[in-house]
Design a protein around this motif. Sequence first.
Motif, PDB file in Angstrom:
ATOM      1  N   LYS A  76       0.831  -1.197   0.000  1.00  0.00           N
ATOM      2  CA  LYS A  76       0.000   0.000   0.000  1.00  0.00           C
ATOM      3  C   LYS A  76       0.871   1.255   0.000  1.00  0.00           C
ATOM      4  O   LYS A  76       1.950   1.264   0.587  1.00  0.00           O
ATOM      5  CB  LYS A  76      -0.876  -0.011   1.268  1.00  0.00           C
ATOM      6  CG  LYS A  76      -2.116   0.822   1.174  1.00  0.00           C
ATOM      7  CD  LYS A  76      -2.930   0.631   2.444  1.00  0.00           C
ATOM      8  CE  LYS A  76      -4.411   0.821   2.167  1.00  0.00           C
ATOM      9  NZ  LYS A  76      -5.239   0.169   3.167  1.00  0.00           N
ATOM     10  N   CYS A  86      -1.410  -3.370  -1.587  1.00  0.00           N
ATOM     11  CA  CYS A  86      -1.896  -2.282  -2.436  1.00  0.00           C
ATOM     12  C   CYS A  86      -3.331  -2.585  -2.863  1.00  0.00           C
ATOM     13  O   CYS A  86      -3.657  -3.722  -3.206  1.00  0.00           O
ATOM     14  CB  CYS A  86      -0.978  -2.179  -3.651  1.00  0.00           C
ATOM     15  SG  CYS A  86      -1.627  -1.264  -5.025  1.00  0.00           S
ATOM     16  N   ASN A  87      -4.186  -1.576  -2.835  1.00  0.00           N
ATOM     17  CA  ASN A  87      -5.603  -1.784  -3.166  1.00  0.00           C
ATOM     18  C   ASN A  87      -5.797  -2.161  -4.627  1.00  0.00           C
ATOM     19  O   ASN A  87      -6.690  -2.914  -4.976  1.00  0.00           O
ATOM     20  CB  ASN A  87      -6.401  -0.509  -2.901  1.00  0.00           C
ATOM     21  CG  ASN A  87      -6.504  -0.234  -1.411  1.00  0.00           C
ATOM     22  OD1 ASN A  87      -6.491  -1.167  -0.610  1.00  0.00           O
ATOM     23  ND2 ASN A  87      -6.579   1.035  -1.056  1.00  0.00           N
TER      24      ASN A  87
END
Length: 376
Positions: free
Chosen positions: A154, A198-199
Amino acid sequence: MSKRDYYEVLSVGRESSEREIKKAYKRLAMKFHPDRNPDDKTAEAKFKEIKEAYEILTDSDKKAAYDQFGHAGVDPNRGGGGFGGNADFGDVFGDVFGDIFGGGRRGGQRQAARGSDLRYNLELSLEEAVKGLTKELRIPKLTTCDSCDGSGAKKGTSPTTCGTCHGQGQVQMRQGFFAVQQACPTCHGRGKIIKDPCNKCHGEGRVEKSKTLSVKIPAGVDNGDRIRLSGEGEAGEYGAPPGDLYVQVSVREHSIFVRDGNNLYCEVPISFGKATLGGGIEVPTLDGKVNLKIPAETQTGRMFRMRGKGVKSVRSHAVGDLLCKVVMETPVKLNERQKDLLREFDETLSDASKKHSPKAEGFFDGVKKFFQDLNT
Ligand SMILES: [Zn+2]
Ligand SMILES: [Zn+2]
């Protein structure tokens, strides 16, 4: 079975340092390693002996016991000794061989893999292959995630080193006598752990995306040619370099031409009259029609070469030829007048047919001889 002295096995003195023992072991282990001596029982036994000696002499407790009591102090078969009941040869093996063979066990962090190469099958018409063109290719592929720059973590965080394998991605598992490397079960071989993925890419560092590429296909490419586009393959793992894209050319069959290297080949039908009397015929080329002069008395199947009307080579810039095979056509759907004219004409040949038919002469002589030979 009496055992040899461990120092003797390794050919080292009793006062040798651990480094000297290690060195002697490496030298002998390389020599008698089962991989280097397949199906050699003597070498295998020797290897085991060397390993055992090494294992004892590099362990300060066991070495002290051995020095004081000899084999009785460390004999694993005696059981009661309390030493080396399950001598872990596997670890010794990995420990020493890891750096002999550069096995990466001690080589610090595991490297993320380079991206895969991709292959794109591009079908071209003969004209496109011969003249070249610029093609827009839409390639679905894994590309580096732009949200995390490929790290998979992220924004504002970064991956941490795996505690199980210490970033090496692999752990050693014992399997009988040997130790084998296996992917680390905690980090699945990555060496790193992403706590906060990470999205956008869900921690993969790559996302699937279509990219449109403008690819210049050089004039003269042929079936089976490959064009390499460096770095246009899949993105690497976690920011590692991408692979390459290979554009594999295949050329569709053409209705008129057959290509053979730089030469083109075609068949052109001609009439009986034109073949007999000679004259100009129209021949197709990739640049349009050209006129070809046919001499009188041209037999069917004759090949005419038109220099420089073939394909320009993509490599040497040499230009091939166009090979034209003329094929005489038997006229069809004749009316009565045409048939009469032909009958009349045919009769004029029958008097001295041999003179007008060079092939028939040889052929009928051959047939005659064939039947004569059968009858004798
Ligand atoms: Zn991402
Ligand atoms: Zn791990």
